[in-house]
Design an enzyme around this catalytic site. Structure first.
Site, PDB file in Angstrom:
ATOM      1  N   TYR A 190      23.267  44.710  10.086  1.00 43.93           N
ATOM      2  CA  TYR A 190      24.123  43.830  10.868  1.00 43.93           C
ATOM      3  C   TYR A 190      23.327  42.935  11.809  1.00 43.93           C
ATOM      4  O   TYR A 190      23.812  41.873  12.209  1.00 43.93           O
ATOM      5  CB  TYR A 190      25.197  44.635  11.601  1.00 43.93           C
ATOM      6  CG  TYR A 190      26.347  44.913  10.670  1.00 43.93           C
ATOM      7  CD1 TYR A 190      27.284  43.929  10.402  1.00 43.93           C
ATOM      8  CD2 TYR A 190      26.446  46.112   9.981  1.00 43.93           C
ATOM      9  CE1 TYR A 190      28.315  44.136   9.497  1.00 43.93           C
ATOM     10  CE2 TYR A 190      27.459  46.335   9.075  1.00 43.93           C
ATOM     11  CZ  TYR A 190      28.399  45.338   8.830  1.00 43.93           C
ATOM     12  OH  TYR A 190      29.403  45.540   7.918  1.00 43.93           O
ATOM     13  N   HIS A 247      29.674  50.370  13.792  1.00 47.01           N
ATOM     14  CA  HIS A 247      28.926  50.513  12.540  1.00 47.01           C
ATOM     15  C   HIS A 247      27.923  51.664  12.607  1.00 47.01           C
ATOM     16  O   HIS A 247      27.123  51.840  11.687  1.00 47.01           O
ATOM     17  CB  HIS A 247      28.205  49.210  12.200  1.00 47.01           C
ATOM     18  CG  HIS A 247      29.132  48.142  11.696  1.00 47.01           C
ATOM     19  ND1 HIS A 247      29.821  48.263  10.509  1.00 47.01           N
ATOM     20  CD2 HIS A 247      29.511  46.948  12.236  1.00 47.01           C
ATOM     21  CE1 HIS A 247      30.565  47.186  10.331  1.00 47.01           C
ATOM     22  NE2 HIS A 247      30.398  46.380  11.363  1.00 47.01           N
TER      23      HIS A 247
END
Length: 765
Positions: free
Chosen positions: A288, A443
């Site tokens: 990410y 996440h």
């Protein structure tokens, strides 16, 4: 506008080629000019600038990498123009036609705008204008997306995140054709499309926009970039600082399972402040970080051009520029990012986001020649001033190899929330990735003190990564699958300790996000003996886990090996599982392994429900040995064990009728009814096997025995004996990590003295 009920097919080869080329080169332009000359009326000004365009035109035909990039983009945009414009009514998840069509549209719009500026060919401006007005006609009456899975549904896409992607790219296209359009056309687009679009993803979706997360970064950048083009100070302030007094349901969860709550922190600057550590590590992990690099750096580039007073590239000690170096260091020898937290394996620095990051960092970060070697491998540059600078640097032979060394990347805005320690030997001959970081927002995975290992670009002990087939519509619309939560995030999916078959922090985000591991010490001063040591006290209340991993190159061994010491102190008796997720084919073990006639599930929850029990064994000596073959190389795990330990061979796949999980194997050492205990293992790469010559070289382990010689609260000492009878001694100070502390310890009537947190020596016969 073409009928929105008709789905046109996209030629597969052209479509994939477009994604590889336009996707990689779909970036905009920056030129270093005197910012005092930039005014509200100057266009382009966002990424490309007037002065920058002139500089690029003068260099066309003289810079091979830039010229090749331009040629490829022109060919692909011309194909899209020939195909005609299609803006279908949205209806699909990721991977569906309407989703991919609108994504392809924003990539093409941006590149067409750049081609108009660089080549002065009106057809590209006409194409951008015509497509923008099709979107304007659609958007006025467009409802929210029909798919209801997202916590923040978009209009063009199933989530506001993708709508923000659209606006980040399209704002650059609009800037490029701004002066081509009449004032009336601009007013119509801004009134009916751009301003409503910016308001929708921000004011109308504060749960998406007003938080610290990669989603919000995209939203902030989208609002800010269109604000810069339109000279709208209100939108620019909203982008930088968030929505004031936004009301958000703090109990709501996003579609990744994380609470939507950031304690009032919002806006682009907050998203630079909080997730990045001082070294540039991004708390959500490298996958990410890669994804967020585009909005972070492309918006920063726009701010640098239009609002130089913000000094964005100097913000937080230039952390955005530092983050590029950190991200590249989070990749293996092939450039693929370590799959920490939610991370898709195979994602690499060849992605379009990292091409953007490398070019911008080179241009505005001091022109580091090592970045040029990465750009050479990428084979593409941005069609802007930063891409031109990179291409010129390569043309002039300034590139130097990017040497990835051992590095400790701290986590947290202040660098005090754990981190990731990376030990490397040689030219990435062996790499150890040791995770002791913070949760990583929504996440994050529940795996404190976990590790993975690589030999060159081959993963030999794996981190599972994410459970998702990105943009493959047949697999949950290309979105995260339920198995991401039920397996991939759970502790058993990682190489770390699991107590009583329960994941760290009970697998609960609200608990895990409050805690991080503590670095005990990180020492790579001696390249032959590199050590990282950390402590976790919160994963299981009442239990302290102290894990130390050392990468050692001994003259008695063909290759470097890794020593793993896991010391556990607990208030109560527990069952401990220590898994090793090995990649490849098991060759041999030194114990009897029994395989069941019928497979049974290993457990009921916390990821155990997804594991088939394929084999069981018991110790026959003080060491357990597992030998396996992967990618033409042999590896042996040698572990100290107790007589009552159990050995479990597992394979992923239970309770997974849709085959959403890979069928990977693991070897688990299980120790029951233990309070304080210690696990010691050595992971030893050795030898090779050629399927062409069918010759196995050095296929046997060089280790005769690993033995714990001393262990108490203060010190742990062990020896590694090779097959020739040579001994290696490693002593760890468990209570004092000072580099200047003097120690002495008597083992078997021999006294050892040393300074610092550990001692290593060869006791050759």
């Amino acid at each position: 506008m073409k009928s929105n009920n008709k789905s046109r097919s996209i030629p597969i080869i052209a479509f994939l080629f477009m994604f590889m080329i336009i996707g990689c080169k779909a970036q905009a332009t920056t030129v270093h000019v005197d910012k005092k000359t930039v005014s509200a009326g100057d266009h382009p000004k966002l990424i490309l600038t007037k002065a920058g365009v002139e500089s690029i035109r003068q260099e066309l035909g003289k810079v091979p990498l830039f010229d090749t990039s331009l040629k490829n983009v022109k060919e692909d945009v011309d194909k899209e123009i020939a195909q005609g414009i299609d803006t279908p009514i949205p209806k699909d998840f990721s991977g569906g036609y309407t989703h991919l069509r609108h994504k392809q549209n924003f990539l093409t719009l941006k590149m067409a705008g750049i081609l108009y500026q660089l080549l002065e060919d009106e057809k590209y401006a006409v194409y951008v204008r015509d497509m923008l007005f099709q979107y304007e006609a659609m958007y006025k009456d467009l409802p929210v997306h029909p798919k209801e899975r997202s916590y923040a549904r978009g209009k063009l896409f199933w989530q506001c995140l993708n709508d923000s992607n659209w606006l980040v790219y399209v704002s650059q296209a609009y800037d490029c054709v701004y002066d081509y359009l009449s004032q009336k056309e601009r007013e119509q687009l801004e009134k009916n499309l751009f301003r409503p679009f910016a308001d929708f993803i921000s004011i109308e979706n504060p749960q998406f926009y007003n938080r610290v997360h990669n989603h919000s970064t995209w939203g902030n950048a989208a609002v800010g970039m269109i604000g810069l083009v339109m000279n709208d100070d209100e939108l620019i302030q909203r982008a930088l600082y968030g929505i004031k007094d936004a009301k958000i349901d703090i109990q709501a969860k996003d579609n990744d399972g994380g609470l939507i709550y950031t304690e009032g922190k919002a806006g682009f600057l907050a998203n630079v402040d909080d997730p990045f550590s001082p070294e540039g590590y991004y708390t959500e992990g490298p996958y990410y970080q890669r994804y967020a690099m585009y909005p972070f750096l492309i918006f920063a580039q726009g701010l640098h051009n239009v609002r130089p007073d913000i000094k964005i590239f100097e913000y937080k000690d230039s952390v955005l520029l530092k983050s590029v170096n950190a991200l590249i260091n989070l990749s293996d020898a092939d450039g693929e990012f370590f799959p920490l937290n939610d991370g898709q394996k195979g994602m690499s620095y060849y992605s379009r986001e990292v091409i953007t990051a490398v070019d911008i960092s080179y241009k505005f970060g001091g022109k580091n020649p090592q970045l040029l070697s990465i750009a050479e491998k990428q084979g593409h540059v941005l069609l802007d001033d930063s891409g031109l600078a990179v291409a010129i640097g390569i043309r002039e032979g300034k590139a130097k190899p990017f040497v990835k060394k051992s590095i400790n990347l701290t986590d947290g805005s202040d660098g005090k929330q754990g981190g990731v320690g990376i030990l490397r030997y040689g030219n990435e001959d062996l790499t150890l990735v040791f995770k002791y970081a913070a949760q990583g927002l929504s996440h994050g995975h529940y795996d404190k003190l976990s590790f993975s290992m690589f030999e060159k670009g081959d993963e030999l002990l794996q981190d599972y990564g994410l459970a998702r087939f990105v943009n493959i519509g047949q697999k949950g619309g290309g979105n995260y699958l339920k198995e991401n939560q039920s397996y991939a995030k759970q502790s058993i999916a990682h190489n770390t300790l699991i107590q009583n078959e329960v994941s760290h922090f009970k697998g609960e985000y609200e608990i895990g996000s409050k805690h991080h591991s503590e670095l005990y010490f990180f020492d790579t001063a001696n390249s032959e003996v590199q050590v990282v040591s950390t402590i976790e006290k919160n994963a299981y209340p009442g239990t302290e886990i102290h894990r130390t991993m050392a990468m050692i190159k001994s003259a008695n061994f063909e290759k470097p090996f890794v020593l793993d010491i896991m010391k556990i102190k607990s208030d109560s008796e527990n069952q401990y599982d220590l898994p090793f997720h090995f990649m490849g084919q098991m060759i041999e073990v030194n114990f009897e392994n029994t395989a069941p006639a019928t497979l049974n599930v290993l457990g009921k929850d916390n990821g155990y429900q997804h594991l088939w029990l394929e084999g069981q064994g018991k110790p026959v000596s003080d060491n357990a040995k597992l030998l396996w073959l992967n990618a033409g190389k042999f590896y042996t795990l040698t572990s100290t064990v107790n007589k009552t330990d159990e050995f479990l061979f597992t394979r992923i796949g239970a309770n997974d009728p849709d085959f959403n999980l890979r069928r990977d194997a693991a070897f688990i050492i299980r120790r029951k009814k233990s309070k304080n205990t210690i696990f010691v293992s050595v992971i030893e790469p050795h030898g090779s096997y050629s399927t062409v010559s069918e010759l196995a070289l050095n296929s046997n382990s060089n280790i005769a025995e690993v033995k714990v010689r001393y262990d108490d609260e203060n010190y742990t000492a062990l020896t590694i004996e090779d097959v020739e009878g040579n001994l290696q001694l490693f002593i760890l100070s468990n209570e004092d990590a000072s580099q200047t502390k003097e120690h002495k310890l008597k083992i078997d009537d021999k006294e050892y003295r040393w300074t610092g947190p550990y001692h290593y020596s060869n006791l050759n016969k």
